[in-house]
Design an enzyme around this catalytic site. Structure first.
Site, short mmCIF file in Angstrom:
data_model
loop_
_atom_site.label_atom_id
_atom_site.label_comp_id
_atom_site.label_asym_id
_atom_site.label_seq_id
_atom_site.Cartn_x
_atom_site.Cartn_y
_atom_site.Cartn_z
CB ILE A 31 -0.99 -0.03 1.20
CG1 ILE A 31 -2.22 0.83 0.92
CG2 ILE A 31 -0.33 0.34 2.49
CD1 ILE A 31 -3.14 0.27 -0.12
CG HIS A 100 5.52 -9.16 5.05
ND1 HIS A 100 5.12 -9.22 6.37
CD2 HIS A 100 6.24 -8.03 4.94
CE1 HIS A 100 5.57 -8.17 7.02
NE2 HIS A 100 6.27 -7.42 6.17
CG HIS A 102 8.94 -5.61 1.94
ND1 HIS A 102 8.03 -4.56 1.94
CD2 HIS A 102 9.01 -6.03 3.24
CE1 HIS A 102 7.59 -4.36 3.17
NE2 HIS A 102 8.16 -5.23 3.99
#
Ligand code: 5GP
Ligand code: ZN
Length: 140
Positions: A31, A100, A102
């Site tokens: 986001i 996660h 990136h």
């Protein structure tokens, strides 16, 4: 997992810009878009971080990284590089506690992204280095 923003994204309770999905992972645009195409790859199974993920799932998740990286490269031919970042625990800048990876495409030195490593070798001698390596290797 309840109250996990990324689990909610996987379940479509929260919308996201999907990049890729299969039975193991979900990949979507971060986001904040540190740079254009900044993508997160997450396991569909809720796992907190690198300390918790099992070898099989880790292999499956990391095996998907090159495929997404190459897709980003094809999508943006002006790409000059790509940083792969995986933050674990709060001190190490993890802010969402669902593991996660990136993928941060790099276009120029002007990118709003910086990762620099200090060099502290003046604090270590050969004995200390052997001791450190020995301590870790004894636990692998
Ligand atoms: P961390 O700081 O844990 O390494 O990275 C978490 C990332 O998740 C941040 O870069 C942040 O922008 C992103 N993020 C947090 N909430 C959302 C969200 O609701 N949707 C998307 N697409 N990304 C999010
Ligand atoms: Zn989760």
């Amino acid at each position: 997992m309840d109250n996990c923003i990324f689990c909610k994204i996987i379940k479509r309770d929260i919308p996201s810009y999907k990049v890729y999905e299969d039975e193991i992972v979900y990949a979507f645009l971060d986001i904040t878009q540190v740079t254009k195409g900044h993508t997160l790859i997450i396991p569909k199974e809720h796992v907190t971080d690198i300390f918790e993920i099992n070898d099989t799932l880790a292999g499956q998740v990391f095996a998907r990284v090159p495929k997404i990286a190459r897709a980003i490269e094809k999508a943006f031919p002006d790409i000059q590089g790509l940083n792969i970042v995986n933050n674990n625990r709060e001190l190490a800048y993890q802010s969402v506690f669902h593991s996660h990876i990136h993928l941060i495409p790099r276009f120029s030195v002007e990118d709003d992204f910086d990762i620099t490593f200090g060099n502290n070798m003046e604090k270590y001698n050969q004995t200390m280095m052997n001791e450190i390596a020995g301590k870790i290797s004894a636990e692998v």
